[in-house]
Each structure stands twice: as structure tokens, then as C-alpha cells.
Write a protein that holds these residues in place. Structure first.
Motif, PDB file in Angstrom:
ATOM      1  N   PRO A   1       0.809  -1.239   0.000  1.00 42.23           N
ATOM      2  CA  PRO A   1       0.000   0.000   0.000  1.00 42.23           C
ATOM      3  C   PRO A   1       0.835   1.279   0.000  1.00 42.23           C
ATOM      4  CG  PRO A   1      -0.914  -1.607   1.500  1.00 42.23           C
ATOM      5  CD  PRO A   1       0.370  -2.185   1.023  1.00 42.23           C
ATOM      6  N   GLU A   2       1.917   1.291   0.803  1.00 38.04           N
ATOM      7  CA  GLU A   2       2.731   2.517   0.839  1.00 38.04           C
ATOM      8  C   GLU A   2       3.454   2.741  -0.480  1.00 38.04           C
ATOM      9  OE1 GLU A   2       4.948  -0.816   3.005  1.00 38.04           O
ATOM     10  OE2 GLU A   2       2.918   0.042   2.950  1.00 38.04           O
ATOM     11  N   GLU A   3       3.786   1.629  -1.200  1.00 35.74           N
ATOM     12  CA  GLU A   3       4.427   1.758  -2.507  1.00 35.74           C
ATOM     13  C   GLU A   3       3.444   2.270  -3.543  1.00 35.74           C
ATOM     14  OE1 GLU A   3       7.939  -1.564  -2.646  1.00 35.74           O
ATOM     15  OE2 GLU A   3       5.865  -2.323  -2.764  1.00 35.74           O
ATOM     16  N   ILE A   4       2.186   1.895  -3.405  1.00 37.93           N
ATOM     17  CA  ILE A   4       1.152   2.389  -4.323  1.00 37.93           C
ATOM     18  C   ILE A   4       1.000   3.910  -4.170  1.00 37.93           C
ATOM     19  CG2 ILE A   4      -1.311   2.326  -4.862  1.00 37.93           C
ATOM     20  CD1 ILE A   4      -1.298  -0.618  -3.945  1.00 37.93           C
ATOM     21  N   VAL A   5       0.958   4.344  -2.906  1.00 39.13           N
ATOM     22  CA  VAL A   5       0.834   5.787  -2.654  1.00 39.13           C
ATOM     23  C   VAL A   5       2.040   6.531  -3.213  1.00 39.13           C
ATOM     24  CG1 VAL A   5       0.725   7.556  -0.858  1.00 39.13           C
ATOM     25  CG2 VAL A   5      -0.615   5.450  -0.629  1.00 39.13           C
ATOM     26  N   ASP A   6       3.239   5.946  -3.040  1.00 39.32           N
ATOM     27  CA  ASP A   6       4.452   6.572  -3.547  1.00 39.32           C
ATOM     28  C   ASP A   6       4.414   6.674  -5.070  1.00 39.32           C
ATOM     29  OD1 ASP A   6       7.275   7.528  -3.095  1.00 39.32           O
ATOM     30  OD2 ASP A   6       7.672   5.779  -4.378  1.00 39.32           O
ATOM     31  N   PHE A   7       3.909   5.623  -5.733  1.00 38.04           N
ATOM     32  CA  PHE A   7       3.802   5.641  -7.186  1.00 38.04           C
ATOM     33  C   PHE A   7       2.834   6.716  -7.654  1.00 38.04           C
ATOM     34  CE2 PHE A   7       1.011   4.215 -10.671  1.00 38.04           C
ATOM     35  CZ  PHE A   7       1.904   4.338 -11.730  1.00 38.04           C
ATOM     36  N   LEU A   8       1.654   6.755  -7.014  1.00 36.08           N
ATOM     37  CA  LEU A   8       0.654   7.755  -7.403  1.00 36.08           C
ATOM     38  C   LEU A   8       1.186   9.172  -7.197  1.00 36.08           C
ATOM     39  CD1 LEU A   8      -2.660   6.165  -6.047  1.00 36.08           C
ATOM     40  CD2 LEU A   8      -1.944   6.403  -8.433  1.00 36.08           C
ATOM     41  N   ASN A   9       1.875   9.381  -6.074  1.00 38.95           N
ATOM     42  CA  ASN A   9       2.448  10.714  -5.825  1.00 38.95           C
ATOM     43  C   ASN A   9       3.448  11.087  -6.905  1.00 38.95           C
ATOM     44  OD1 ASN A   9       0.943  11.102  -3.529  1.00 38.95           O
ATOM     45  ND2 ASN A   9       2.542  10.378  -2.137  1.00 38.95           N
ATOM     46  N   ARG A  10       4.246  10.109  -7.341  1.00 36.99           N
ATOM     47  CA  ARG A  10       5.241  10.361  -8.392  1.00 36.99           C
ATOM     48  C   ARG A  10       4.542  10.729  -9.697  1.00 36.99           C
ATOM     49  NH1 ARG A  10      10.602   8.463  -9.149  1.00 36.99           N
ATOM     50  NH2 ARG A  10      11.223   8.420 -11.358  1.00 36.99           N
ATOM     51  N   MET A  11       3.477   9.979 -10.006  1.00 34.17           N
ATOM     52  CA  MET A  11       2.728  10.234 -11.237  1.00 34.17           C
ATOM     53  C   MET A  11       2.053  11.604 -11.191  1.00 34.17           C
ATOM     54  SD  MET A  11       2.703   7.815 -13.590  1.00 34.17           S
ATOM     55  CE  MET A  11       1.145   8.085 -14.394  1.00 34.17           C
ATOM     56  N   PHE A  12       1.334  11.850 -10.114  1.00 29.94           N
ATOM     57  CA  PHE A  12       0.558  13.086 -10.036  1.00 29.94           C
ATOM     58  C   PHE A  12       1.459  14.318  -9.855  1.00 29.94           C
ATOM     59  CE2 PHE A  12      -3.160  10.374  -8.511  1.00 29.94           C
ATOM     60  CZ  PHE A  12      -3.732  10.360  -9.773  1.00 29.94           C
ATOM     61  N   ASP A  13       2.658  14.102  -9.327  1.00 32.05           N
ATOM     62  CA  ASP A  13       3.591  15.220  -9.233  1.00 32.05           C
ATOM     63  C   ASP A  13       4.003  15.681 -10.633  1.00 32.05           C
ATOM     64  OD1 ASP A  13       5.341  16.987  -7.681  1.00 32.05           O
ATOM     65  OD2 ASP A  13       6.976  15.815  -8.538  1.00 32.05           O
ATOM     66  N   MET A  14       4.295  14.715 -11.499  1.00 25.50           N
ATOM     67  CA  MET A  14       4.637  15.044 -12.882  1.00 25.50           C
ATOM     68  C   MET A  14       3.449  15.684 -13.587  1.00 25.50           C
ATOM     69  SD  MET A  14       4.111  13.882 -16.260  1.00 25.50           S
ATOM     70  CE  MET A  14       3.656  12.148 -16.108  1.00 25.50           C
ATOM     71  N   ILE A  15       2.267  15.126 -13.388  1.00 26.60           N
ATOM     72  CA  ILE A  15       1.064  15.656 -14.035  1.00 26.60           C
ATOM     73  C   ILE A  15       0.786  17.086 -13.572  1.00 26.60           C
ATOM     74  CG2 ILE A  15      -1.455  15.401 -14.150  1.00 26.60           C
ATOM     75  CD1 ILE A  15      -0.953  12.323 -13.988  1.00 26.60           C
ATOM     76  N   THR A  16       0.918  17.311 -12.259  1.00 28.38           N
ATOM     77  CA  THR A  16       0.660  18.649 -11.697  1.00 28.38           C
ATOM     78  C   THR A  16       1.606  19.692 -12.284  1.00 28.38           C
ATOM     79  OG1 THR A  16      -0.140  17.693  -9.632  1.00 28.38           O
ATOM     80  CG2 THR A  16       0.537  19.998  -9.570  1.00 28.38           C
ATOM     81  N   ILE A  17       2.882  19.331 -12.406  1.00 26.94           N
ATOM     82  CA  ILE A  17       3.862  20.266 -12.964  1.00 26.94           C
ATOM     83  C   ILE A  17       3.468  20.663 -14.388  1.00 26.94           C
ATOM     84  CG2 ILE A  17       6.252  20.475 -13.749  1.00 26.94           C
ATOM     85  CD1 ILE A  17       7.053  18.748 -11.348  1.00 26.94           C
ATOM     86  N   LYS A  18       3.069  19.690 -15.187  1.00 25.53           N
ATOM     87  CA  LYS A  18       2.687  19.980 -16.570  1.00 25.53           C
ATOM     88  C   LYS A  18       1.416  20.829 -16.630  1.00 25.53           C
ATOM     89  CE  LYS A  18       6.044  17.337 -18.008  1.00 25.53           C
ATOM     90  NZ  LYS A  18       7.291  17.944 -18.526  1.00 25.53           N
ATOM     91  N   VAL A  19       0.462  20.530 -15.747  1.00 28.03           N
ATOM     92  CA  VAL A  19      -0.807  21.279 -15.737  1.00 28.03           C
ATOM     93  C   VAL A  19      -0.562  22.739 -15.344  1.00 28.03           C
ATOM     94  CG1 VAL A  19      -3.023  21.548 -14.553  1.00 28.03           C
ATOM     95  CG2 VAL A  19      -2.271  19.283 -15.312  1.00 28.03           C
ATOM     96  N   LEU A  20       0.165  22.939 -14.271  1.00 35.98           N
ATOM     97  CA  LEU A  20       0.385  24.312 -13.799  1.00 35.98           C
ATOM     98  C   LEU A  20       1.238  25.108 -14.769  1.00 35.98           C
ATOM     99  CD1 LEU A  20       0.950  23.742  -9.957  1.00 35.98           C
ATOM    100  CD2 LEU A  20      -1.157  24.364 -11.167  1.00 35.98           C
ATOM    101  N   ALA A  21       2.150  24.434 -15.467  1.00 27.55           N
ATOM    102  CA  ALA A  21       2.972  25.121 -16.458  1.00 27.55           C
ATOM    103  C   ALA A  21       2.121  25.665 -17.595  1.00 27.55           C
ATOM    104  CB  ALA A  21       4.045  24.181 -16.997  1.00 27.55           C
ATOM    105  N   ASN A  22       0.967  25.038 -17.840  1.00 28.14           N
ATOM    106  CA  ASN A  22       0.068  25.484 -18.906  1.00 28.14           C
ATOM    107  C   ASN A  22      -1.168  26.205 -18.367  1.00 28.14           C
ATOM    108  OD1 ASN A  22       1.085  24.336 -21.656  1.00 28.14           O
ATOM    109  ND2 ASN A  22       1.400  22.652 -20.195  1.00 28.14           N
TER     110      ASN A  22
END
Length: 603
Positions: free
Chosen positions: A426-447
């Protein structure tokens, strides 16, 4: 944060209190205190002198008619004859040198000897030089080193009293010494001697202080007293009955002579200062002062009020109450002085009130700004920074409801997440999602997009809400393209570490929706609702792995900036008719922004 504020407030206000007490004990605001005292004196004058007081002026007109001063002493003989019926005759003039003709002094002395109500003044030498004015500090006790009288022929046939003037550091007369200790014993002041001879009970003014210092209550200006020019008296123009049983003072009143500043006059002739003191003694008035302990209590109370005004009330109410408290202190001390001759130095409590308020207001502003930045930073991880900033800068609660607005909506979903989650803790799943959504958030806010919400392994992003975003259709598609580019590194990492393929499917639509605060007064969600939102979600649901699909409306608005492949019409859930879809293959160019003079906008 709360403990930090409390600790800062305790230390800060203790320091302010210590500063205020130090300023008070060192009398650092004595200039302001004197200004307040002088203001009270000027604004509470009665302008009704005792009817028995008359001043005979040696004015400029008398000097023009009778000659340069000092005059021959036989000139005072007709004066004494005219005013002999007075109860008290007090000269504010000394006769310290003998006349060239001894008979003149003898004749004047003989005229004085016929009367027992004449005071010829003396003065005590209080400093190492020959002066009758002495600059002294508050509560300073002095002893006369010598007493200077008029010549023996005159002083032996008249009563005497001192005319020493006590000057404050600014050169003004605010006090007098009713008694002075001299080598010849205590000697009363001219005003004290006059009042005593008039029959007033003045012995209670004498205190343990050898000087019997008295703060002068100036109730009259020069113009308020009955004043008669010297020449008019000696010429017989004034009937002798005018002076019957009254107090007569004779002194200089010509420009450039025997004058000092007082609280009520910048240049008062000293004979009128004596007249004011006599008037005060006859009225049995005495100015009392608030104790140091009382002022210190007011300082503490003022600091306490400033603390309460700052932290319990809104700034505008706090400022109004501080101003009102200042006015109340000012008017209160004035009332005490006017009605009870009680002077309370409120300059130090006023300084404490404003200093404490400004310090606490600065502290409150600092911590509120810090807190606002903290909230903006924290909630910016849930909402778009622009939306959080708009909320933080608002002075009103967020209203429920929304507005019609054209926006572009992006939905994305992580494909391959289920098999990956089976292999991860479970903690690895959360870490993966955070990694994914961190990248997504950066791209969204940049645009300049607004992340509306993360839903498990999916996300909803808005463009052109809550703030206006030019070319929002382009920015939505460019965000999707950037996310797919960013996925390449994520996919390689997951493939190598967990041997699982993950990807993202994205759907985009442009249209009119209702955007606003949806929910209840207890829980509000800023989001968009409408058919265009549902359509974007359905487009995402039919997208394949690593695919970006857009609606026809979005395609028509962005076809110049991206290379598309037409997918054709597809039937999606919730729609009665099929919708035409297009797949994004590559980015070509950014749109031209007219505001940038035809130059390509930097994205």
C-alpha cells in the motif's frame, strides 16, 4: 504557530513596557509633557482677575514722558501719595545704588517711612553669578548664597520679599518659590508677602520643602488685569480712591525689559507673573500632579488595551478605539485640570498605547501573512494556486453557486494501475501515485490549468477557470501532449523495477459549463458541471493507452497547432448519438498572441 505567536507577544510587549517605563523614568518626553501642560494652562484660563489687584506699568509711554529709566527717586514720592490708601503697595523694582544727591534718597525714604504697607523687593543669589533668575530642574532644592537688598536707607523703612524667578530648562516660568532659604534666614516671595499682607490665609502653602515650590496657575493674561500707566498716576489723572484698600504692583512693562515666556504668553512682564501668583494665592488654588505610580499604572493599562484592541477586534475597529482612547485620555486630563487643577501627564500612556498597538498590529499582520502563505501553499496542493490566492485575498465567504463559462476540460486515467497495485505494498502504491501526479501537476500548472480533483488513479483538469486563460483549448491539448512526453521516463522506471506497463489515456473537450462553488455551506467544492464535462469524461473512457483524444470542437480550435489523426465517430456511454474524435499525434507551434505584437507566445 499559535505558541510562536504567544511567545513573541509576551516577549515583545514586555520589551515595549520596559521601553515605556525607561522613557518615563528618564523624562524623555518632557518636551511633549510641557507642551500638554502649557496647553491646559492656556485653555483653562478664567480671565477674571481678583478685583483688588491693580498694576501700575512703567510702560513705553511713561518712559517717553518722564525720561530714561532709572528715574530719580523723588519721582516716586507723588506716586506714593496717590496710592497711599492701598492695602498693599509692592514694587517689582529694586533700588540697589545710591543717588548722586543723598537728599533724594532721604526724601524717598521719609515718604516710605510714613507708610507701613510698602514692599521693596530683594533677591537671593542662587548661583555663582549675580542673577535673580535661576534655571532649575524638577524637585531641585537650592539655598541662597547671599541676599541682595535695596540701599539701607530704603530697605530699613520698608518690608521686603524676594523676586527670584525659577526658570525651567526651556527658559519659561511655570513655578515659583514662596519661600527661600538664605544666609539671613527664610524670605518669602513678593506674591506670598502681598497675599499675607492682604489678609489671605497662605501659611498652608508652606511645605517641608524649604523653597515651598508652587506651580503657578496662570488664570490671566497681561490684558486681563487693571493696568494703569505710571505717568497717569503721578500726574494725578487717576483718583486716589481707585487704589483704596487694594493691592498695587509697580513694575516694568516696556519692550525689552524684565520679561520671560510663560505657558500663556511668550513674553510676559514679570510684574504680571507676580500678579498671577497673587491672584492664585487669593483664590486659594493649587495645582496638584498625578503620582509616578498612577502614570505607570496608566502605561500598563494602555498597553493592555492596545493588546486587546489588536487581537480581539478588526483593524478598522482597533484603530478607531485606539484613537477614541487617545481622545478620552486627552480630554480626561484636560477636564481634571480645568475642574480640579489636577495635572495628569498622559503623554507616556499615550505613547505606550500607540507603540503597543503598532507593535501588536505589525506582529498580527506578519503572522497573518505568514499563515496566509502557509494556507495558500498547502491548499495549492489541492486546488490551483490561482484559485487559492483568489480565496485568500477575498474579504467575504465563498458564495455557493456558479456562472456559465466556456472552458476546456481534460480527463486522464492511469492504465495498467490494477496489475501494478497487485505487486506493490500500500505505501508503494501511494508513492507511485504521488510520483505520477507530481509530474502531471507540474505539466498542468505550467500550462495555467486548474486541477479540479484527483479521483483514485484519474484526474480532472480545467482550463479557463477560475481565471481567464487565453487559448485555453490549445493549453489543454498542450498539457496532454506534455504529460504523454513525461510518461516516457515514468514508464521506463516502472517497467524496470516492477516489470509492469503503465500508461495514460486522455480525453479533452471544449464547451459551455457551469463553474463555481458547488456543495453546502459546510463543505464546498470548486468544480465544473455540465454536458461538456460529461463528454470529456466519456472521451477519456474510450481512449487507448498513451492516446490523447479530443472532441471535434477542440480539434477545430487547435488544428493549426497540432498534428491530428481523425478517429471517426464513436458511440460513448451516456450519449444518444456518436461523437467525432481526433487523436493528437504531435505538436506543431504555439498560437500567436495579438497582445504580443504577432510574436509567438512562450508556453
Amino acid at each position: 504557530m499559535k505558541k510562536q505567536i504567544q511567545r513573541f507577544l509576551v516577549i515583545g510587549n514586555i520589551l515595549v513596557l520596559l521601553v515605556c517605563l525607561t522613557v518615563f523614568m528618564t523624562s524623555s518626553l518632557h518636551v511633549l509633557s510641557r507642551a500638554l501642560y502649557d496647553y491646559d494652562q492656556r485653555t483653562t484660563m478664567k480671565h477674571e482677575p481678583h478685583e483688588d489687584i491693580i498694576v501700575i506699568e512703567i510702560d513705553q509711554e511713561s518712559l517717553d514722558l518722564l525720561g530714561t529709566f532709572p528715574w530719580p527717586r523723588d519721582l516716586y514720592i507723588p506716586l506714593l501719595e496717590q496710592i497711599s490708601g492701598a492695602k498693599v503697595i509692592a514694587f517689582d523694582i529694586m533700588f540697589t545704588t545710591k543717588s548722586e544727591d543723598p537728599s533724594v534718597d532721604k526724601d524717598f525714604a521719609d515718604a516710605l517711612a510714613k507708610l507701613d504697607n510698602v514692599i521693596i523687593p530683594s533677591f537671593a543669589e542662587m548661583e555663582s553669578f549675580f542673577r535673580k533668575e535661576t534655571r532649575v530642574k524638577k524637585d531641585e532644592w537650592l539655598k541662597g548664597q547671599a541676599l541682595y537688598r535695596s540701599i539701607p536707607e530704603i530697605s530699613s523703612v520698608s518690608k521686603t520679599a524676594h523676586i527670584n524667578a525659577a526658570l525651567d530648562e526651556d527658559g519659561a516660568i511655570r513655578r515659583t518659590w514662596l519661600m527661600l532659604d538664605t544666609p539671613e534666614g527664610p524670605i518669602p516671595s513678593l506674591a506670598y508677602k502681598i497675599a499675607e499682607m492682604h489678609g489671605a490665609e497662605v501659611s498652608h502653602y508652606l511645605t517641608d520643602n524649604p523653597q515651598a515650590e508652587l506651580s503657578i496657575k496662570f488664570n490671566q493674561t497681561t490684558k486681563d488685569f487693571m493696568s494703569i500707566p505710571f505717568y497717569m498716576v503721578v500726574s494725578g489723572e487717576v483718583p486716589p480712591e481707585t487704589f483704596q484698600d487694594r493691592i498695587v504692583l509697580i513694575g516694568m512693562a516696556a519692550a525689552g525689559s524684565d520679561a520671560h515666556p510663560t505657558p500663556v504668553d511668550s513674553n510676559m512682564y514679570l510684574v504680571y507673573a507676580h500678579a498671577n501668583i497673587v491672584d492664585q494665592l487669593l483664590r486659594n488654588e493649587n495645582i496638584s500632579f498625578g503620582s509616578d505610580l498612577l502614570v505607570i499604572c496608566l502605561i500598563i493599562a494602555a498597553l493592555s488595551c492596545s493588546l486587546w484592541f489588536t487581537w480581539r477586534l478588526r483593524p478598522i475597529i482597533g484603530v478607531l478605539l485606539v484613537s477614541f482612547s487617545s481622545a478620552l485620555m486627552w480630554s480626561g486630563q484636560w477636564y481634571l485640570f480645568a475642574k480640579h487643577s489636577f495635572y495628569l501627564d498622559v503623554m507616556y500612556p499615550l505613547a505606550a498605547l500607540w507603540l503597543g498597538y503598532l507593535l501588536n498590529l505589525a506582529t498580527k499582520t506578519y503572522f497573518e501573512t505568514k499563515q496566509k502563505h502557509f494556507i495558500t501553499r498547502q491548499f495549492g496542493r489541492y486546488l490551483s494556486p490561482e484559485l487559492v490566492k483568489e480565496i485568500a485575498n477575498s474579504d467575504v465567504e465563498l458564495p455557493l453557486g456558479g456562472v456559465n463559462r466556456e472552458i476546456s476540460i481534460l480527463f486522464l486515467d492511469i492504465r495498467g494501475f490494477t496489475p501494478l497495485s497487485e505487486k506493490l505494498a500500500p505505501e508503494e502504491i501511494v508513492d507511485f501515485l504521488n510520483r505520477m501526479f507530481d509530474m502531471i501537476t507540474i505539466k498542468v500548472l505550467a500550462n495555467k490549468g486548474t486541477i479540479d480533483k484527483f479521483i483514485g488513479d484519474a484526474a480532472m483538469v480545467l482550463f479557463n477557470a477560475p481565471l481567464d486563460v487565453p487559448h485555453h483549448e490549445y493549453r489543454a491539448v498542450k498539457t496532454a501532449f506534455d504529460i504523454q512526453q513525461g510518461m516516457q521516463d515514468v514508464q521506463a522506471f516502472i517497467r524496470e523495477k516492477h516489470d509492469v506497463e503503465v500508461s495514460i489515456g486522455i480525453g479533452i473537450n471544449t464547451g459551455q459549463v457551469v463553474v463555481g462553488n458547488i456543495g453546502s455551506y459546510l463543505r464546498v467544492d470548486y468544480t465544473a458541471i455540465g454536458d461538456a464535462v460529461n463528454t470529456a469524461a466519456r472521451i477519456e473512457s474510450v481512449s487507448a493507452a498513451n492516446q490523447i483524444l479530443v472532441s471535434e470542437e477542440t480539434y477545430l480550435r487547435t488544428k493549426e497547432y497540432f498534428r491530428f489523426k481523425e478517429i471517426g465517430e464513436k458511440k460513448v456511454k451516456g450519449k444518444s448519438s456518436a461523437i467525432r474524435l481526433y487523436e493528437v499525434l504531435d505538436w506543431i507551434v504555439a498560437p500567436t498572441d495579438r497582445k504580443n505584437s504577432g510574436k509567438a507566445e512562450k508556453i
